[in-house]
Design a protein around this motif. Structure first.
Motif, short mmCIF file in Angstrom:
data_model
loop_
_atom_site.label_atom_id
_atom_site.label_comp_id
_atom_site.label_asym_id
_atom_site.label_seq_id
_atom_site.Cartn_x
_atom_site.Cartn_y
_atom_site.Cartn_z
N PRO A 7 0.83 -1.20 0.00
CA PRO A 7 0.00 0.00 0.00
C PRO A 7 0.87 1.25 0.00
N ARG A 8 0.28 2.34 -0.40
CA ARG A 8 1.02 3.61 -0.47
C ARG A 8 1.24 4.20 0.92
N THR A 9 0.29 3.99 1.82
CA THR A 9 0.42 4.44 3.20
C THR A 9 0.10 3.28 4.14
N ILE A 10 0.71 3.34 5.31
CA ILE A 10 0.49 2.32 6.32
C ILE A 10 0.60 2.98 7.69
N GLY A 15 7.74 0.53 17.30
CA GLY A 15 8.44 -0.74 17.45
C GLY A 15 8.20 -1.73 16.33
N THR A 16 7.37 -1.36 15.36
CA THR A 16 7.05 -2.25 14.25
C THR A 16 8.15 -2.23 13.20
N THR A 17 8.48 -3.40 12.68
CA THR A 17 9.40 -3.51 11.55
C THR A 17 8.56 -3.61 10.28
N VAL A 18 8.81 -2.69 9.37
CA VAL A 18 8.12 -2.66 8.08
C VAL A 18 9.08 -3.19 7.03
N TYR A 49 12.88 -1.96 7.95
CA TYR A 49 13.28 -0.90 8.88
C TYR A 49 12.34 -0.94 10.07
N THR A 50 12.91 -0.81 11.28
CA THR A 50 12.11 -0.79 12.50
C THR A 50 11.88 0.66 12.93
N PHE A 51 10.61 1.02 13.09
CA PHE A 51 10.23 2.37 13.47
C PHE A 51 10.06 2.43 14.98
N ASN A 52 11.03 3.04 15.65
CA ASN A 52 11.06 3.10 17.11
C ASN A 52 10.57 4.42 17.68
N GLU A 53 10.13 5.33 16.81
CA GLU A 53 9.62 6.63 17.26
C GLU A 53 8.32 6.94 16.55
N PHE A 64 12.04 6.21 -9.87
CA PHE A 64 10.72 6.42 -10.48
C PHE A 64 9.89 7.35 -9.61
N ASP A 65 8.81 7.86 -10.18
CA ASP A 65 7.92 8.77 -9.46
C ASP A 65 6.98 7.96 -8.56
N MET A 66 7.54 7.46 -7.46
CA MET A 66 6.80 6.66 -6.50
C MET A 66 7.06 7.22 -5.11
N ALA A 67 6.02 7.26 -4.28
CA ALA A 67 6.19 7.77 -2.92
C ALA A 67 5.22 7.07 -2.00
N GLY A 68 5.56 7.06 -0.73
CA GLY A 68 4.69 6.46 0.28
C GLY A 68 4.93 7.08 1.64
N THR A 69 4.11 6.67 2.61
CA THR A 69 4.21 7.22 3.95
C THR A 69 3.94 6.13 4.97
N VAL A 70 4.76 6.12 6.03
CA VAL A 70 4.52 5.27 7.19
C VAL A 70 4.15 6.18 8.34
N TYR A 71 2.96 5.96 8.90
CA TYR A 71 2.51 6.69 10.08
C TYR A 71 2.76 5.78 11.29
N VAL A 72 3.51 6.29 12.25
CA VAL A 72 3.83 5.50 13.43
C VAL A 72 3.15 6.15 14.63
#
Length: 73
Positions: A7-10, A15-18, A49-53, A64-72
């Motif tokens: 997905p483009r956003t998650i 503490g989750t590893t994506v 990558y593990t998002f710890n914050e 390429f023209d691709m982008a996404g976002t991880v909301y923690v």
């Protein structure tokens, strides 16, 4: 061929590893807009990558023209 992160956003808890997996025949990157992480992926490769914050973490593909976002949260 569609070029996009799926997905483009998650939204994940702290503490989750994506992990991203390249299912394309073309080389891609997972590059944080702030330089926090970067991975280069060939077909079948994955990058994790593990998002710890908490925060909003935008990323892109350098090729390429691709982008996404991880909301923690």
């Amino acid at each position: 061929m569609s070029r996009e992160f799926v997905p483009r956003t998650i939204t994940v808890p702290v503490g989750t590893t994506v992990s991203w997996t390249n299912k394309s025949t073309q080389k891609h990157t997972i590059t944080s807009d702030t330089g926090l992480f970067k991975g280069t992926l060939l077909l079948g490769d994955y990058f994790s990558y593990t998002f710890n914050e908490r925060g909003t973490f935008n990323y892109r593909c350098d090729f390429f023209d691709m982008a996404g976002t991880v909301y923690v949260e």
